[in-house]
Design an enzyme around this catalytic site. Structure first.
Site, PDB file in Angstrom:
ATOM      1  N   GLN A 195      -9.519 -37.061   4.231  1.00 18.95           N
ATOM      2  CA  GLN A 195     -10.194 -38.348   4.227  1.00 18.95           C
ATOM      3  C   GLN A 195      -9.275 -39.397   3.614  1.00 18.95           C
ATOM      4  OE1 GLN A 195     -13.974 -38.038   5.365  1.00 18.95           O
ATOM      5  NE2 GLN A 195     -12.527 -36.565   6.225  1.00 18.95           N
ATOM      6  N   ALA A 236     -22.747 -40.779   3.477  1.00 19.11           N
ATOM      7  CA  ALA A 236     -21.605 -40.030   4.008  1.00 19.11           C
ATOM      8  C   ALA A 236     -20.459 -40.958   4.395  1.00 19.11           C
ATOM      9  CB  ALA A 236     -22.050 -39.192   5.205  1.00 19.11           C
ATOM     10  N   HIS A 237     -19.365 -40.329   4.853  1.00 21.98           N
ATOM     11  CA  HIS A 237     -18.146 -41.097   5.139  1.00 21.98           C
ATOM     12  C   HIS A 237     -18.341 -42.106   6.260  1.00 21.98           C
ATOM     13  CE1 HIS A 237     -16.709 -37.557   7.938  1.00 21.98           C
ATOM     14  NE2 HIS A 237     -17.848 -38.098   8.334  1.00 21.98           N
ATOM     15  N   ASN A 238     -17.712 -43.269   6.051  1.00 21.42           N
ATOM     16  CA  ASN A 238     -17.674 -44.358   7.028  1.00 21.42           C
ATOM     17  C   ASN A 238     -19.034 -44.994   7.310  1.00 21.42           C
ATOM     18  OD1 ASN A 238     -15.247 -42.337   8.242  1.00 21.42           O
ATOM     19  ND2 ASN A 238     -14.742 -44.480   7.852  1.00 21.42           N
TER      20      ASN A 238
END
Length: 336
Positions: A195, A236-238
């Site tokens: 990431q 969560a991511h993004n």
């Protein structure tokens, strides 16, 4: 300690009562004492108003005749109460300086007006703004930026490459910038997707205890200005969350979803990945949002608790719903 006259000026309220009467705290309309302020936001609680022993009540004009004590007349009593609460803050006030047990890298930049608590760690390249408070055992990772007047409570972990805007509050045990859940299946196991994005938090944000906000896989995870996040939330991511959106406890938002501005998500709402929710959407608690919402409004899908026997019957009928729908379509075709 404030007088009613001072409170009236600060809150832009009409005072009904003695301007010199002192107020030293806040309480509920049932429990407030003769030196405390309270409020009435819902007329259904008027019976409590008529019996209150508070020093003063924040209320709307149409309720003043029922108030047996001093009153501050305002348009929105709850909003006025929220503003007044800042006057009676009880959290300990931090003093500028770096505690002897803190570990601050020589390559970090810490404002002389910031407060760094016991056992805090500030890594290389980190920047701590004017008046920021970093409490005990908190870690600020390499290159992360903490804006002016931020307040970071104990045991918070902020990884590398996280930017936090001014006046943001992060409560205990939260984690910002941990790796997102990114893995590619290689036929026998999982290959990690490293990431490389960061986290950007806007100004005037509040993040509750035990909340986690993952770093982006490529681009940053973004929380907009004025957003408020309750305890134990997973972002969560993004994910992108718009300005002034509010998330209640245990909301979970999967990767790459976008939540608009001025949205309200109730407790334990789940949002699937790669979908969008437009501005000004309210989602009721325990709802699963599995597809994009493109029209402002209120949405909900969770079944409320019911008497056990009836609930079991309804579950049994739900399992037959597809069969019933097929039979209905067949009958419709035959009737054409």
């Amino acid at each position: 300690m404030h007088t009613l006259g001072e409170l009236a000026r600060i809150l832009d309220a009409e005072l009904v009562g003695d301007a010199e009467q002192p107020v030293d705290g806040m309480g509920t309309i049932q429990s407030a004492t003769g030196t405390q302020m309270t409020f009435l936001a819902n007329p259904r609680y008027r019976s409590y108003l008529e019996q209150t022993r508070a020093a003063v009540v924040l209320l709307q004009d149409d309720q003043r005749e029922f108030c047996p004590v001093a009153a501050l007349i305002v348009k929105d009593p709850y909003l006025a109460f929220a503003k007044a609460s800042a006057l009676f803050e009880v959290a300990p006030q931090a003093q500028p300086g770096i505690h002897p047990s803190a570990v601050v890298d020589d390559a970090a930049t810490v404002s002389a007006t910031a407060s760094i608590g016991p056992n805090a760690v500030i890594d290389a390249g980190a920047q701590i703004g004017d008046g920021a408070v970093i409490m005990a055992n908190t870690v600020i990772g390499a290159g992360s930026i903490i804006g002016d007047q931020c307040r970071i409570w104990p045991n918070v972990t902020i990884y590398h490459g996280v930017t936090i805007g001014p006046r943001t509050i992060i409560h205990a045990n939260s984690v910002l910038g941990a790796d997102g859940f990114g893995f590619a299946f290689n036929g026998a196991g999982w290959t990690k997707v490293h990431q490389v994005g960061g986290v950007r938090i806007g100004a005037d944000v509040e993040i509750g205890a035990g909340t986690t906000i993952d770093r982006g896989a490529i681009d940053d995870t973004i929380i907009g200005n004025g957003a408020i996040l309750d305890n134990q939330i997973q972002v969560a991511h993004n994910v992108i969350i718009g300005d002034h959106t509010a998330l209640a406890g245990k909301v979970g938002i999967a990767g790459s979803s976008k939540i608009g501005s001025y949205c309200l998500l109730g407790g334990a709402v789940g949002v699937s990945g790669h979908i969008e929710i437009c501005d000004k959407v309210q989602v009721l608690g325990m709802t699963l949002v599995s597809s994009s919402i493109t029209k402002p409004g209120t949405y909900g899908s969770a079944l409320p608790a019911d008497e056990q026997t009836r609930y079991r019957k309804n579950v049994a009928r739900f399992r037959k719903l597809d069969e019933l729908a097929r039979r209905v379509r067949k009958l419709e075709r035959l009737s054409d």
